[in-house]
Design a protein around this motif. Structure first.
Motif, PDB file in Angstrom:
ATOM      1  N   ASN A  39      38.956  29.328  49.486  1.00  0.00           N
ATOM      2  CA  ASN A  39      38.326  30.562  48.729  1.00  0.00           C
ATOM      3  C   ASN A  39      37.832  31.503  49.611  1.00  0.00           C
ATOM      4  O   ASN A  39      36.646  31.187  50.493  1.00  0.00           O
ATOM      5  CB  ASN A  39      37.152  29.903  47.789  1.00  0.00           C
ATOM      6  N   ASN A  41      36.213  34.198  49.499  1.00  0.00           N
ATOM      7  CA  ASN A  41      34.931  34.983  48.929  1.00  0.00           C
ATOM      8  C   ASN A  41      33.961  33.919  49.690  1.00  0.00           C
ATOM      9  O   ASN A  41      32.869  34.510  50.093  1.00  0.00           O
ATOM     10  CB  ASN A  41      34.551  34.980  47.678  1.00  0.00           C
ATOM     11  N   SER A 221      37.668  39.308  44.067  1.00  0.00           N
ATOM     12  CA  SER A 221      38.505  38.793  45.293  1.00  0.00           C
ATOM     13  C   SER A 221      38.272  39.518  46.599  1.00  0.00           C
ATOM     14  O   SER A 221      38.436  40.923  46.340  1.00  0.00           O
ATOM     15  CB  SER A 221      39.869  38.791  44.843  1.00  0.00           C
ATOM     16  N   ARG A 222      38.125  39.093  47.680  1.00  0.00           N
ATOM     17  CA  ARG A 222      37.838  40.013  48.923  1.00  0.00           C
ATOM     18  C   ARG A 222      39.425  40.391  49.146  1.00  0.00           C
ATOM     19  O   ARG A 222      39.624  41.142  50.275  1.00  0.00           O
ATOM     20  CB  ARG A 222      37.450  39.011  50.051  1.00  0.00           C
TER      21      ARG A 222
END
Length: 231
Positions: A39, A41, A221-222
């Motif tokens: 993940n 983030n 989302s990054r």
């Protein structure tokens, strides 16, 4: 090698398994690692020198964009830094220099050191992210070899102001050869860059005690997917 310790012998020979892939120059490959469980983030990107201040080391990635004399410490004592960064999510390879005024042999040696460190850490069971740097077109065959296609890679755009055209030429050639699944960028987007990115601000890599706090974007989302605009 009489009188040398086992570790001193290891540093002298710098062995890898016989079947470890190497490029046409004999430089070890960095294999593609699986990051599908990550993940992004929740990942804390830090710098090598600020790593000790990171609270959640298991979700951290210590970037290796530093002067060569600091990175040389990893080359001289790779076991020490493997232990130091052992808790991290992944270890990037060191960003040894590649400049237009360097001789090809100097760049080959720097790339070999970076790749060997990454391959050695991978062989020991750690996930590795190759850091990619280049100078001009003469260095592409050196700097873009030895990375398995589809890998997650790290680059930096800091310091390319005024050389955007040359940067994009190398960037696009890197993409063509490596076909990275994700490009982590320390710095800002350069106009013309296309692909799937995570952008990291310079200040984000400061230690956890500094005043900079990244905004809470846990629900966003990054990963940024930048595609060429269709006119």
């Amino acid at each position: 090698m009489i009188g040398l310790t086992d570790y001193q012998k290891f540093l002298l020979i710098r062995p890898l398994p016989k079947d470890w892939p190497k490029d046409s120059l004999g430089i070890p490959f960095i294999k593609k690692d699986d990051f599908s469980d990550v993940n992004w983030n929740k990942v804390k990107f830090t710098s090598m020198v600020n790593y000790n201040s990171v609270k959640n080391k298991k979700n951290s990635i210590p970037l290796m964009f530093h002067y060569d004399y600091l990175l040389e410490r990893i080359w001289q004592d790779p076991l020490k830094y493997f232990v130091k960064f052992g808790e991290t999510l992944a270890i990037p390879t060191p960003d040894f220099s590649a400049y237009t005024n360097m001789e090809p042999i100097q760049i080959i040696m720097n790339v070999e050191k970076s790749r060997w460190i990454g391959a050695t850490y991978q062989n020991a069971g750690k996930r590795v992210i190759p850091t990619i740097t280049w100078a001009d077109s003469r260095t592409y065959d050196i700097c873009f070899n030895g990375i398995e296609k589809g890998s997650v890679v790290l680059i930096s755009t800091i310091g390319v102001k005024g050389f955007e055209k040359e940067f994009l030429e190398g960037f696009n050639e890197m993409k063509r050869r490596i076909e990275p699944s994700l490009i982590i960028v320390r710095g800002n987007k350069i106009e013309g860059m296309e692909g799937k990115f995570i952008f990291i601000s310079f200040y984000e890599t400061f230690n956890d005690n500094c005043n900079f706090k990244r905004p809470d974007v846990s629900n966003i989302s990054r990963i940024v997917d930048i595609k060429k605009e269709v006119k």
